[in-house]
Scaffold this motif. Structure first.
Motif, PDB file in Angstrom:
ATOM      1  N   ILE A 192       1.042  -1.216  -0.161  1.00 53.54           N
ATOM      2  CA  ILE A 192       0.278  -0.023   0.152  1.00 53.54           C
ATOM      3  C   ILE A 192       0.713   1.285  -0.005  1.00 53.54           C
ATOM      4  N   ALA A 252      -3.861   0.697  -3.566  1.00 55.94           N
ATOM      5  CA  ALA A 252      -4.162   1.196  -2.357  1.00 55.94           C
ATOM      6  C   ALA A 252      -5.084   0.223  -1.733  1.00 55.94           C
ATOM      7  N   SER A 253      -5.951  -0.225  -1.101  1.00 50.80           N
ATOM      8  CA  SER A 253      -6.888  -1.484  -0.338  1.00 50.80           C
ATOM      9  C   SER A 253      -8.012  -0.397  -0.274  1.00 50.80           C
ATOM     10  N   PRO A 264      -6.800  -5.298  -2.797  1.00 56.64           N
ATOM     11  CA  PRO A 264      -5.729  -4.215  -3.195  1.00 56.64           C
ATOM     12  C   PRO A 264      -6.007  -4.251  -4.361  1.00 56.64           C
TER      13      PRO A 264
END
Length: 286
Positions: A192, A252-253, A264
Motif C-alpha cells: 500500500i 491501495a486497499s 488491493p
C-alpha cells in the motif's frame, strides 16, 4: 501403419502449433522444450514404425496374422494378455488419436472480456473448479500454493518478497507479472502506498467497476486464469472493454462489496491507451 499415422500426425500437429505460435495458448512458454522433445521423439518413433512396416515380409506378415488369430482363440479359452482383440486395439488407437483430432478440428480461441462476462469471476477460484483438481481456473490472484507444501510455498514467497519488497516503485512486465500479482494479493499491506506501472486490458463489471487484467498460464491451460487489479480511473477517463491500457498509479486497499472483503487496487494517476501485445498471455516463472 496406423501407429505410424498417429505418431506422424501428433508430430506434425506439434510442429504446426510451435511454428504458428499457438502452442503458447496451451502451455507455459517455459515448458516449450518439453513440447519440442515430444515432437522429436514422436517423429523418430513414427519413422521407426514406417521402416518396420515397409521392411515387413508379406509372407511373414500373413504367418504372423495366423499366429495372432490362434493366440486370440487361446486367450478366449484361457485369459487375455494385453490388447489382443481387434476392438481393444481400436479403442487404444482412437484414444491415442484423440489429441490430434481435437487439435485439428477445434480452433484456438483468442481470449477477451467476453470470456470473463460469460463465466463471471470469483475470488480466488471459480465455482466450477471447486472439487476438480484437474481444473483450477483462477481469477484476480495467481495462486501457486496449490503446487507446493506449506513450507516450500512460504520459502518461495519469502524469496520474492526479498526481491520486490523494498522497491518503492513496481514496474510489472510480462516476465514478472504473475509473481508480483501473487505477492500483492498475499501481502497487500506491504505494498500500500507504492507506485505501480502495469499493462493489461479493461474489463468493466455491470456495476461499472473497472479492472485491468491479463490472461495468464501457470503451468498449462488447465490452470489458466485472468489476473489483475481493480483500478480507480482518473476523473473523466473514458475506457471500453478489451481496450489495452498502460496504468500508472498508487497501490491501495478498498472494501469490494461483491466479494465482501478488502482487495488491493490501484488509484490511477494516468492511463495510456496502448496496442495489444503480440502475445497477450503472461506465464509464471519457476
Amino acid at each position: 501403419m496406423i501407429r505410424f499415422l498417429i505418431l506422424a500426425g501428433y508430430s506434425g500437429l506439434m510442429m504446426f502449433l510451435q511454428v504458428t505460435g499457438k502452442l503458447d495458448q496451451f502451455i507455459n512458454v517455459h515448458y516449450q522444450y518439453l513440447a519440442v522433445l515430444s515432437t522429436v521423439i514422436s517423429l523418430l518413433l513414427a519413422l521407426f514404425q514406417l521402416f518396420t512396416w515397409v521392411k515387413e515380409d508379406p509372407g511373414k506378415a500373413e504367418e504372423h496374422k495366423e499366429h495372432q488369430h490362434e493366440q486370440e482363440e487361446h486367450d478366449h479359452a484361457d485369459h487375455d494378455h494385453g490388447l489382443k482383440r481387434p476392438y481393444q486395439r481400436m479403442i487404444a488407437y482412437v484414444l491415442l488419436a484423440l489429441p490430434i483430432v481435437v487439435g485439428t478440428l477445434f480452433p484456438t480461441v483468442s481470449l477477451s472480456t467476453t470470456i470473463v462476462e460469460a463465466k463471471g469471476f470469483q475470488f480466488p477460484l471459480s465455482k466450477e473448479s471447486v472439487g476438480d483438481p484437474q481444473m483450477e481456473t483462477q481469477y484476480l490472484q495467481p495462486n501457486t500454493s496449490l503446487y507446493y507444501n506449506k513450507e516450500d510455498y512460504q520459502k518461495q514467497m519469502t524469496e520474492l518478497m526479498n526481491k520486490y519488497g523494498n522497491q518503492e516503485s513496481l514496474t510489472i512486465t510480462d516476465e514478472n507479472y504473475l509473481e508480483v500479482m501473487e505477492l500483492i494479493y498475499n501481502y497487500p499491506s506491504e505494498f500500500i502506498g507504492r507506485k505501480i506501472h502495469y499493462e493489461g486490458f479493461v474489463f468493466q463489471t455491470q456495476t461499472q467497476d473497472t479492472f485491468v487484467f491479463r490472461f495468464g498460464i501457470i503451468h498449462c491451460v488447465a490452470d489458466s486464469g485472468v489476473f489483475g487489479l481493480r483500478v480507480n480511473l482518473p476523473p473523466d477517463a473514458q475506457v471500453a472493454n478489451d481496450q489495452w491500457l498502460a496504468v500508472d498509479g498508487v497501490i491501495a486497499s478498498e472494501f469490494y462489496a461483491p466479494f465482501k472483503r478488502n482487495l488491493p487496487m490501484v488509484n490511477a494517476t494516468s492511463i495510456t491507451p496502448i496496442a495489444p501485445p503480440e502475445n497477450q498471455y503472461v506465464y509464471r516463472t519457476f
